[in-house]
Design an enzyme around this catalytic site. Sequence first.
Site, mmCIF file in Angstrom:
data_model
loop_
_atom_site.group_PDB
_atom_site.id
_atom_site.type_symbol
_atom_site.label_atom_id
_atom_site.label_comp_id
_atom_site.label_asym_id
_atom_site.label_seq_id
_atom_site.Cartn_x
_atom_site.Cartn_y
_atom_site.Cartn_z
ATOM 1 N N TRP A 1 -10.172 0.093 -4.516
ATOM 2 C CA TRP A 1 -9.589 1.431 -4.290
ATOM 3 C C TRP A 1 -8.238 1.564 -4.997
ATOM 4 O O TRP A 1 -7.864 2.608 -5.482
ATOM 5 C CB TRP A 1 -9.451 1.619 -2.778
ATOM 6 C CG TRP A 1 -9.001 2.933 -2.265
ATOM 7 C CD1 TRP A 1 -7.910 3.156 -1.476
ATOM 8 C CD2 TRP A 1 -9.628 4.207 -2.431
ATOM 9 N NE1 TRP A 1 -7.833 4.478 -1.146
ATOM 10 C CE2 TRP A 1 -8.862 5.151 -1.727
ATOM 11 C CE3 TRP A 1 -10.769 4.637 -3.123
ATOM 12 C CZ2 TRP A 1 -9.193 6.507 -1.684
ATOM 13 C CZ3 TRP A 1 -11.088 5.984 -3.081
ATOM 14 C CH2 TRP A 1 -10.315 6.895 -2.378
ATOM 15 N N LYS B 1 4.159 2.036 -2.269
ATOM 16 C CA LYS B 1 4.554 3.218 -3.057
ATOM 17 C C LYS B 1 5.999 3.577 -2.705
ATOM 18 O O LYS B 1 6.808 3.892 -3.577
ATOM 19 C CB LYS B 1 3.637 4.408 -2.758
ATOM 20 C CG LYS B 1 2.131 4.165 -2.984
ATOM 21 C CD LYS B 1 1.316 5.455 -2.770
ATOM 22 C CE LYS B 1 -0.053 5.294 -2.110
ATOM 23 N NZ LYS B 1 -1.061 4.544 -2.789
ATOM 24 N N HIS C 1 -7.539 -5.770 0.624
ATOM 25 C CA HIS C 1 -6.311 -4.996 0.770
ATOM 26 C C HIS C 1 -5.525 -5.539 1.969
ATOM 27 O O HIS C 1 -5.920 -5.329 3.114
ATOM 28 C CB HIS C 1 -6.730 -3.551 1.026
ATOM 29 C CG HIS C 1 -5.622 -2.555 0.991
ATOM 30 N ND1 HIS C 1 -4.927 -2.259 -0.150
ATOM 31 C CD2 HIS C 1 -5.101 -1.764 1.959
ATOM 32 C CE1 HIS C 1 -4.038 -1.324 0.110
ATOM 33 N NE2 HIS C 1 -4.128 -1.011 1.393
ATOM 34 N N SER D 1 0.819 -1.200 0.000
ATOM 35 C CA SER D 1 0.000 0.000 0.000
ATOM 36 C C SER D 1 0.864 1.265 0.000
ATOM 37 O O SER D 1 1.728 1.383 -0.847
ATOM 38 C CB SER D 1 -0.941 -0.062 1.200
ATOM 39 O OG SER D 1 -2.076 0.681 0.914
HETATM 40 C C1 GCU Z 1 -5.223 4.900 1.829
HETATM 41 C C2 GCU Z 1 -4.678 5.640 0.637
HETATM 42 C C3 GCU Z 1 -3.953 4.698 -0.320
HETATM 43 C C4 GCU Z 1 -2.943 3.877 0.440
HETATM 44 C C5 GCU Z 1 -3.622 3.172 1.584
HETATM 45 C C6 GCU Z 1 -2.720 2.372 2.509
HETATM 46 O O1 GCU Z 1 -6.275 4.078 1.410
HETATM 47 O O2 GCU Z 1 -5.742 6.301 0.024
HETATM 48 O O3 GCU Z 1 -3.309 5.439 -1.336
HETATM 49 O O4 GCU Z 1 -2.293 2.982 -0.416
HETATM 50 O O5 GCU Z 1 -4.236 4.131 2.422
HETATM 51 O O6 GCU Z 1 -1.568 2.722 2.702
HETATM 52 O O7 GCU Z 1 -3.245 1.432 3.112
#
Ligand code: GCU
Length: 428
Positions: free
Chosen positions: A351, A264, A404, A260
């Site tokens: 998402w 990134k 997720h 997540s």
């Molecule tokens: C939020 C955010 C995402 C990210 C996520 C996470 O949902 O909007 O961009 O990847 O958190 O880190 O779990």
Amino acid sequence: VASSASAQRIPGYLYDESKIASYTMLDPLRMENGKPVTNAAMWNAQRRPEILRLFEENEFGRTPDAARAAVMHAKIIERNDYALNGLAVREQIELTFDPAPGVTPPAEASRSMRLLLYVPHVQHPSPVVLGLNFLGNQSVVDDAGILPTPVWSKPKGSTALVHELPAESTRGSGAQQWQVEMLLKHGYGLATIYYGDLEPDFKDASQYSVRQLFDRPGAVQAQDAWGSLGAWAWGLSRAMDYLENDPLVDASHVAVTGHSRLGKAADWAAAQDTRFAALLSTESGHGGQSIQRRALGETVQHLEHSFPYWFCPAYAQWVGHDNEIPVDGNLLVALVAPRLLYVASAKEDEWSDPKGEFLSALSASSVYRLLGEKALPPDIPMPAVDTAIGFDGDVAYHERAGKHDVTSFDWEHYIVFLNRHWGDPETL
Ligand code: GCU
């Protein structure tokens, strides 16, 4: 901030493929000026640096030279050769950074991070998977020997951040997401750092960031100034500096991973730092491995509204212009070529836009082919759920069932993929 709290559909965003505005994906093999990239030399000398610059200028910001040149001190504060009932050698290493010459950081700025390293007891130096964790080192496996360090939180109703030792009950609370014993039994080590050691994941918390050691206090923030994703990625590279010098580690086989937002960070670390031999990117989603131009699920508007500090100030100009941003997930993961790349999605993680993540892996594959490596063939359809593809080449992809998260399914497949390319460490 919990990594898994954000999987659901957030109302008000688009989830219907048939309603996406028409979009054209950026081509990793076309220069900004339209020129096609026709050979490896042109990729390496021109297009790769151009894409890196575009990410620095539009999304993550620039890692300051002073930060790249940081002086780091490593101190092994604990070692146990029979950790986890004899399965592992465990080391805990405090990595401390000097501020850049001429910079006097605020007293509250972070100056160090704590690396937790396990390698298989029976066999090392070993290949290692490196990743930042969300909940503190004590969370990755239930091991009473892990020395906890303070974690950040913001209690409900409070505006102040709290930095204190985690509850004992959090030992091993993230074990499902890390599968440390599975890795060790298959011959892989794990290296991990709590991401809050580098910067707390909250708005208006930059005074606590390690970035303060390298940014001149009071200087006007540049449009391409780095944000917390830049700092987290930088921390991964500093961990690599250490791993290169630890005899327990086979530093030519270090895979960087993250889930997540920390996916990134791992994407950005692997893009910049070619010492990472593989990227295992789990649901890094928008701003990571997804196609932003599709604007399916999260938008730049949402990212900027909720997490402006992750990015450089210039990223704000793309709010409402998802379709025009000059960088995208396929370009980001293409920077990993010709190293190993595994893009992993989850079916219920809409998402993050699993299809967008798949399209990124497919598009990045064109760069691998240009560099003479086998990767995903062009125009193949998205594979069925729970079916991994690409193991005969350098780019793999799967969309697993479920939410997720990071699960044993993800790790089993990562291990098989790495074994295919690096040889099975168990049989070496
Ligand atoms: C939020 C955010 C995402 C990210 C996520 C996470 O949902 O909007 O961009 O990847 O958190 O880190 O779990």
